[in-house]
Design a protein around this motif. Structure first.
Motif, PDB file in Angstrom:
ATOM      1  N   ARG A   9       0.777  -1.186   0.127  1.00 20.40           N
ATOM      2  CA  ARG A   9      -0.209   0.143  -0.089  1.00 20.40           C
ATOM      3  C   ARG A   9       0.844   1.346  -0.015  1.00 20.40           C
ATOM      4  O   ARG A   9       0.457   2.225  -0.895  1.00 20.40           O
ATOM      5  CB  ARG A   9      -1.188   0.054   1.192  1.00 20.40           C
ATOM      6  CG  ARG A   9      -2.091  -1.130   1.008  1.00 20.40           C
ATOM      7  CD  ARG A   9      -2.895  -1.059   2.493  1.00 20.40           C
ATOM      8  NE  ARG A   9      -4.077  -1.923   2.135  1.00 20.40           N
ATOM      9  CZ  ARG A   9      -4.560  -2.446   3.215  1.00 20.40           C
ATOM     10  NH1 ARG A   9      -4.433  -2.286   4.401  1.00 20.40           N
ATOM     11  NH2 ARG A   9      -5.353  -3.391   2.987  1.00 20.40           N
ATOM     12  N   TYR A  10       1.662   1.296   0.941  1.00 22.40           N
ATOM     13  CA  TYR A  10       2.437   2.441   0.986  1.00 22.40           C
ATOM     14  C   TYR A  10       3.498   2.616  -0.253  1.00 22.40           C
ATOM     15  O   TYR A  10       3.876   3.595  -0.834  1.00 22.40           O
ATOM     16  CB  TYR A  10       3.567   2.301   1.987  1.00 22.40           C
ATOM     17  CG  TYR A  10       2.977   2.979   3.392  1.00 22.40           C
ATOM     18  CD1 TYR A  10       2.738   4.269   3.803  1.00 22.40           C
ATOM     19  CD2 TYR A  10       2.887   1.809   4.553  1.00 22.40           C
ATOM     20  CE1 TYR A  10       1.993   4.583   4.792  1.00 22.40           C
ATOM     21  CE2 TYR A  10       2.359   2.145   5.739  1.00 22.40           C
ATOM     22  CZ  TYR A  10       1.958   3.729   5.782  1.00 22.40           C
ATOM     23  OH  TYR A  10       1.274   4.170   7.043  1.00 22.40           O
ATOM     24  N   PHE A  11       3.734   1.347  -0.913  1.00 20.48           N
ATOM     25  CA  PHE A  11       4.500   1.656  -2.222  1.00 20.48           C
ATOM     26  C   PHE A  11       4.008   2.169  -3.350  1.00 20.48           C
ATOM     27  O   PHE A  11       4.416   2.878  -4.018  1.00 20.48           O
ATOM     28  CB  PHE A  11       5.326   0.046  -2.504  1.00 20.48           C
ATOM     29  CG  PHE A  11       6.086  -0.069  -3.632  1.00 20.48           C
ATOM     30  CD1 PHE A  11       7.582   0.503  -3.538  1.00 20.48           C
ATOM     31  CD2 PHE A  11       5.685  -0.331  -4.957  1.00 20.48           C
ATOM     32  CE1 PHE A  11       8.446   0.154  -4.617  1.00 20.48           C
ATOM     33  CE2 PHE A  11       6.617  -0.407  -6.051  1.00 20.48           C
ATOM     34  CZ  PHE A  11       7.704   0.076  -5.811  1.00 20.48           C
ATOM     35  N   ILE A  12       2.781   1.604  -3.269  1.00 20.77           N
ATOM     36  CA  ILE A  12       1.734   2.176  -4.568  1.00 20.77           C
ATOM     37  C   ILE A  12       1.519   3.747  -4.066  1.00 20.77           C
ATOM     38  O   ILE A  12       1.696   4.391  -5.334  1.00 20.77           O
ATOM     39  CB  ILE A  12       0.404   1.267  -4.479  1.00 20.77           C
ATOM     40  CG1 ILE A  12       0.851   0.076  -5.217  1.00 20.77           C
ATOM     41  CG2 ILE A  12      -0.571   2.022  -5.560  1.00 20.77           C
ATOM     42  CD1 ILE A  12      -0.406  -1.051  -4.996  1.00 20.77           C
ATOM     43  N   ILE A  13       1.291   4.029  -3.358  1.00 18.25           N
ATOM     44  CA  ILE A  13       1.084   5.642  -2.748  1.00 18.25           C
ATOM     45  C   ILE A  13       2.204   6.230  -3.193  1.00 18.25           C
ATOM     46  O   ILE A  13       2.404   7.178  -3.857  1.00 18.25           O
ATOM     47  CB  ILE A  13       0.690   5.625  -1.223  1.00 18.25           C
ATOM     48  CG1 ILE A  13      -0.579   5.070  -1.056  1.00 18.25           C
ATOM     49  CG2 ILE A  13       0.773   7.243  -0.966  1.00 18.25           C
ATOM     50  CD1 ILE A  13      -1.059   5.113   0.450  1.00 18.25           C
ATOM     51  N   ALA A  14       3.629   5.750  -2.708  1.00 15.15           N
ATOM     52  CA  ALA A  14       4.750   6.433  -3.122  1.00 15.15           C
ATOM     53  C   ALA A  14       4.857   6.333  -4.676  1.00 15.15           C
ATOM     54  O   ALA A  14       5.315   7.325  -5.289  1.00 15.15           O
ATOM     55  CB  ALA A  14       5.952   5.555  -2.428  1.00 15.15           C
ATOM     56  N   LEU A  15       4.621   5.275  -5.385  1.00 12.98           N
ATOM     57  CA  LEU A  15       4.877   5.400  -6.750  1.00 12.98           C
ATOM     58  C   LEU A  15       3.953   6.257  -7.472  1.00 12.98           C
ATOM     59  O   LEU A  15       4.334   7.127  -8.343  1.00 12.98           O
ATOM     60  CB  LEU A  15       4.500   3.871  -7.247  1.00 12.98           C
ATOM     61  CG  LEU A  15       4.673   3.797  -8.888  1.00 12.98           C
ATOM     62  CD1 LEU A  15       6.179   3.889  -9.216  1.00 12.98           C
ATOM     63  CD2 LEU A  15       4.277   2.567  -9.244  1.00 12.98           C
ATOM     64  N   LEU A  16       2.809   6.491  -6.974  1.00 15.37           N
ATOM     65  CA  LEU A  16       1.833   7.461  -7.550  1.00 15.37           C
ATOM     66  C   LEU A  16       2.260   8.942  -7.126  1.00 15.37           C
ATOM     67  O   LEU A  16       2.118   9.705  -8.172  1.00 15.37           O
ATOM     68  CB  LEU A  16       0.130   7.224  -6.962  1.00 15.37           C
ATOM     69  CG  LEU A  16      -0.620   5.955  -7.235  1.00 15.37           C
ATOM     70  CD1 LEU A  16      -1.624   5.702  -6.663  1.00 15.37           C
ATOM     71  CD2 LEU A  16      -0.678   6.014  -8.726  1.00 15.37           C
ATOM     72  N   LEU A  17       2.591   9.082  -5.949  1.00 13.63           N
ATOM     73  CA  LEU A  17       3.330  10.478  -5.841  1.00 13.63           C
ATOM     74  C   LEU A  17       4.344  10.770  -6.448  1.00 13.63           C
ATOM     75  O   LEU A  17       4.790  11.760  -6.901  1.00 13.63           O
ATOM     76  CB  LEU A  17       3.802  10.530  -4.366  1.00 13.63           C
ATOM     77  CG  LEU A  17       2.301  10.604  -3.332  1.00 13.63           C
ATOM     78  CD1 LEU A  17       2.864  10.437  -1.834  1.00 13.63           C
ATOM     79  CD2 LEU A  17       1.594  11.819  -3.335  1.00 13.63           C
ATOM     80  N   PHE A  18       5.266   9.690  -6.760  1.00 13.37           N
ATOM     81  CA  PHE A  18       6.422  10.162  -7.712  1.00 13.37           C
ATOM     82  C   PHE A  18       6.026  10.508  -8.915  1.00 13.37           C
ATOM     83  O   PHE A  18       6.402  11.647  -9.501  1.00 13.37           O
ATOM     84  CB  PHE A  18       7.411   8.525  -7.801  1.00 13.37           C
ATOM     85  CG  PHE A  18       8.463   9.063  -8.893  1.00 13.37           C
ATOM     86  CD1 PHE A  18       9.666   9.865  -8.229  1.00 13.37           C
ATOM     87  CD2 PHE A  18       8.553   8.489  -9.821  1.00 13.37           C
ATOM     88  CE1 PHE A  18      10.639   9.796  -9.256  1.00 13.37           C
ATOM     89  CE2 PHE A  18       9.725   8.541 -10.767  1.00 13.37           C
ATOM     90  CZ  PHE A  18      10.764   9.312 -10.253  1.00 13.37           C
ATOM     91  N   ILE A  19       5.043   9.562  -9.742  1.00  8.38           N
ATOM     92  CA  ILE A  19       4.542  10.107 -11.060  1.00  8.38           C
ATOM     93  C   ILE A  19       3.979  11.445 -10.891  1.00  8.38           C
ATOM     94  O   ILE A  19       3.987  12.433 -11.677  1.00  8.38           O
ATOM     95  CB  ILE A  19       3.380   9.127 -11.297  1.00  8.38           C
ATOM     96  CG1 ILE A  19       4.008   7.610 -11.624  1.00  8.38           C
ATOM     97  CG2 ILE A  19       2.683   9.442 -12.602  1.00  8.38           C
ATOM     98  CD1 ILE A  19       3.360   6.533 -11.870  1.00  8.38           C
ATOM     99  N   THR A  20       3.117  11.781  -9.763  1.00  6.36           N
ATOM    100  CA  THR A  20       2.723  13.236  -9.682  1.00  6.36           C
ATOM    101  C   THR A  20       3.790  14.147  -9.628  1.00  6.36           C
ATOM    102  O   THR A  20       3.513  15.400 -10.217  1.00  6.36           O
ATOM    103  CB  THR A  20       1.644  13.194  -8.585  1.00  6.36           C
ATOM    104  OG1 THR A  20       0.883  12.267  -8.305  1.00  6.36           O
ATOM    105  CG2 THR A  20       1.202  14.720  -8.207  1.00  6.36           C
ATOM    106  N   GLU A  21       4.784  13.984  -8.901  1.00  4.32           N
ATOM    107  CA  GLU A  21       6.050  14.912  -8.727  1.00  4.32           C
ATOM    108  C   GLU A  21       6.786  15.184 -10.292  1.00  4.32           C
ATOM    109  O   GLU A  21       6.960  16.115 -10.636  1.00  4.32           O
ATOM    110  CB  GLU A  21       7.116  14.206  -7.920  1.00  4.32           C
ATOM    111  CG  GLU A  21       6.286  14.480  -6.334  1.00  4.32           C
ATOM    112  CD  GLU A  21       6.669  15.949  -5.835  1.00  4.32           C
ATOM    113  OE1 GLU A  21       7.067  16.784  -6.552  1.00  4.32           O
ATOM    114  OE2 GLU A  21       6.372  16.261  -4.520  1.00  4.32           O
ATOM    115  N   VAL A  22       6.693  13.947 -10.907  1.00  5.37           N
ATOM    116  CA  VAL A  22       7.201  14.165 -12.238  1.00  5.37           C
ATOM    117  C   VAL A  22       6.559  14.995 -13.057  1.00  5.37           C
ATOM    118  O   VAL A  22       6.784  15.850 -13.754  1.00  5.37           O
ATOM    119  CB  VAL A  22       7.610  12.805 -12.763  1.00  5.37           C
ATOM    120  CG1 VAL A  22       7.888  13.075 -14.287  1.00  5.37           C
ATOM    121  CG2 VAL A  22       8.639  12.204 -12.183  1.00  5.37           C
TER     122      VAL A  22
END
Length: 128
Positions: A9-22
């Motif tokens: 769960r945390y990994f998916i959220i981190a991945l989504l946040l990374f995409i958002t940051e990019v």
């Protein structure tokens, strides 16, 4: 309790946040979301990434991430990228930053405060 445990769960959220940051970095050229929203989200991204792999108490993780963000911002005050000769590295300038801002410090604090509220809400909801 194992200190290192993968949390999807945390990994998916981190991945989504990374995409958002990019996406913010590439497409947002405004005076609010890019400079402030991105700084609020980066602390949350780091928090979620750490929690993806480490089973560390919430308060300890929040404090560690906040100190890390403050440290990076403080290094910007001392022009660390220039001091270590990486001023021509676009990646180093993006990751480490090049200019200090008290506003960034506030944004990191807001982001970690938001995480604290969400984590406490999650704890309260799981009691019922």
């Amino acid at each position: 309790m194992a200190m290192f445990k993968f949390n999807i769960r945390y990994f998916i959220i981190a991945l989504l946040l990374f995409i958002t940051e990019v996406l913010i970095g590439v497409y947002m050229h405004d005076a609010f979301i890019r400079p402030y929203g991105g700084d609020v989200l980066i602390g949350i991204l780091i928090y979620c990434f750490v929690k993806s792999f480490a089973n560390i108490p919430v308060k300890h993780t929040i404090l560690a991430v906040l100190v890390f963000c403050y440290l990076i911002e403080t290094l910007q005050y001392f022009h660390f990228v220039n001091l270590v000769g990486l001023q021509n590295s676009r990646l180093a300038c993006i990751v480490l930053g090049t200019s200090f801002s008290w506003g960034d410090m506030v944004c990191y604090t807001v982001g970690m405060s938001f995480v604290m509220v969400l984590e406490r809400s999650k704890q309260v909801l799981t009691r019922f």
